[in-house]
Design a protein around this motif. Structure first.
Motif, PDB file in Angstrom:
ATOM      1  N   TYR A  17       0.836  -1.205   0.000  1.00 12.59           N
ATOM      2  CA  TYR A  17       0.000   0.000   0.000  1.00 12.59           C
ATOM      3  C   TYR A  17       0.871   1.255   0.000  1.00 12.59           C
ATOM      4  CZ  TYR A  17      -3.514   3.406   1.410  1.00 12.59           C
ATOM      5  OH  TYR A  17      -4.333   4.505   1.467  1.00 12.59           O
ATOM      6  N   LYS A  21       1.269   4.162  -2.845  1.00 10.07           N
ATOM      7  CA  LYS A  21       0.938   5.533  -2.451  1.00 10.07           C
ATOM      8  C   LYS A  21       2.094   6.480  -2.766  1.00 10.07           C
ATOM      9  CE  LYS A  21      -0.681   8.280   1.419  1.00 10.07           C
ATOM     10  NZ  LYS A  21      -0.993   8.318   2.836  1.00 10.07           N
ATOM     11  N   ASP A  36      -4.120   8.520 -16.989  1.00 11.17           N
ATOM     12  CA  ASP A  36      -4.491   7.103 -17.081  1.00 11.17           C
ATOM     13  C   ASP A  36      -3.795   6.294 -15.984  1.00 11.17           C
ATOM     14  OD1 ASP A  36      -2.010   7.660 -18.371  1.00 11.17           O
ATOM     15  OD2 ASP A  36      -2.110   5.738 -19.439  1.00 11.17           O
ATOM     16  N   HIS A  39      -5.096   7.507 -12.403  1.00  9.36           N
ATOM     17  CA  HIS A  39      -6.421   6.962 -12.055  1.00  9.36           C
ATOM     18  C   HIS A  39      -6.340   5.471 -11.731  1.00  9.36           C
ATOM     19  CE1 HIS A  39      -8.383  10.696 -12.823  1.00  9.36           C
ATOM     20  NE2 HIS A  39      -8.132  10.692 -14.120  1.00  9.36           N
ATOM     21  N   SER A  40      -5.535   4.755 -12.506  1.00 10.97           N
ATOM     22  CA  SER A  40      -5.372   3.325 -12.258  1.00 10.97           C
ATOM     23  C   SER A  40      -4.756   3.072 -10.878  1.00 10.97           C
ATOM     24  CB  SER A  40      -4.484   2.719 -13.346  1.00 10.97           C
ATOM     25  OG  SER A  40      -4.195   1.380 -13.063  1.00 10.97           O
ATOM     26  N   GLU A  42      -4.813   5.124  -8.326  1.00  7.23           N
ATOM     27  CA  GLU A  42      -5.774   5.539  -7.288  1.00  7.23           C
ATOM     28  C   GLU A  42      -6.799   4.441  -7.038  1.00  7.23           C
ATOM     29  OE1 GLU A  42      -5.711  10.406  -7.716  1.00  7.23           O
ATOM     30  OE2 GLU A  42      -7.106   9.262  -8.963  1.00  7.23           O
ATOM     31  N   ARG A  43      -7.259   3.790  -8.107  1.00  2.58           N
ATOM     32  CA  ARG A  43      -8.193   2.672  -7.947  1.00  2.58           C
ATOM     33  C   ARG A  43      -7.521   1.516  -7.207  1.00  2.58           C
ATOM     34  NH1 ARG A  43      -9.532   4.166 -13.182  1.00  2.58           N
ATOM     35  NH2 ARG A  43      -8.314   2.456 -14.051  1.00  2.58           N
ATOM     36  N   SER A  44      -6.255   1.273  -7.547  1.00  2.72           N
ATOM     37  CA  SER A  44      -5.513   0.204  -6.867  1.00  2.72           C
ATOM     38  C   SER A  44      -5.350   0.510  -5.382  1.00  2.72           C
ATOM     39  CB  SER A  44      -4.138   0.011  -7.507  1.00  2.72           C
ATOM     40  OG  SER A  44      -4.267  -0.470  -8.820  1.00  2.72           O
ATOM     41  N   ALA A  46      -7.371   2.334  -3.561  1.00  2.00           N
ATOM     42  CA  ALA A  46      -8.691   2.138  -2.943  1.00  2.00           C
ATOM     43  C   ALA A  46      -8.974   0.652  -2.741  1.00  2.00           C
ATOM     44  CB  ALA A  46      -9.774   2.780  -3.813  1.00  2.00           C
ATOM     45  N   ASP A  47      -8.607  -0.163  -3.737  1.00  2.00           N
ATOM     46  CA  ASP A  47      -8.787  -1.620  -3.608  1.00  2.00           C
ATOM     47  C   ASP A  47      -7.960  -2.170  -2.456  1.00  2.00           C
ATOM     48  OD1 ASP A  47     -10.467  -1.557  -5.799  1.00  2.00           O
ATOM     49  OD2 ASP A  47      -8.959  -2.307  -7.213  1.00  2.00           O
ATOM     50  N   GLU A  50      -9.488  -1.447   0.858  1.00  2.00           N
ATOM     51  CA  GLU A  50     -10.586  -2.383   1.145  1.00  2.00           C
ATOM     52  C   GLU A  50     -10.036  -3.738   1.602  1.00  2.00           C
ATOM     53  OE1 GLU A  50     -13.975  -2.108   1.223  1.00  2.00           O
ATOM     54  OE2 GLU A  50     -13.563   0.036   1.050  1.00  2.00           O
TER      55      GLU A  50
END
Length: 97
Positions: A17, A21, A36, A39-40, A42-44, A46-47, A50
């Motif tokens: 993580y 970051k 691109d 955003h990818s 940032e999604r990673s 967030a995943d 979780e």
């Protein structure tokens, strides 16, 4: 699952993580046009957040289950000793008769 495996998994997850970051912050600073990639990542992130939440919840449930298992094993041993004592008392009573 042993304690070392749990700790190693948590450390690896936290390290991954933090790597993403820091890389994301670096890319935002030096290559802000790479939306691109940003955003990818940032999604990673967030995943991964979780996954970290789920891992912590599962670790807590595992520890609770292990504690409950220990209590039940202790209770089972106590009951086995009671049964053994009763068997001895029964044999003693049979010999007296």
């Amino acid at each position: 699952m042993d304690e070392l495996t749990i700790i190693t998994g948590k450390v690896n997850l936290d390290t991954t993580y933090l790597k993403i970051k820091l890389s994301l912050e670096d890319i935002k600073e030096k290559h802000e046009h790479r939306t691109d990639l940003i955003h990818s990542m940032e999604r990673s992130l967030a995943d991964l957040q979780e996954v970290k939440i789920s891992y912590d919840a599962m670790e807590k449930e595992l520890r609770t289950a292990l504690q409950q298992n220990f209590r039940l094993e202790k209770l089972l041993m106590e009951e086995k000793f009671k049964v053994k004592d009763l068997e001895i008392q029964l044999k003693t009573k049979n010999y007296e008769i």
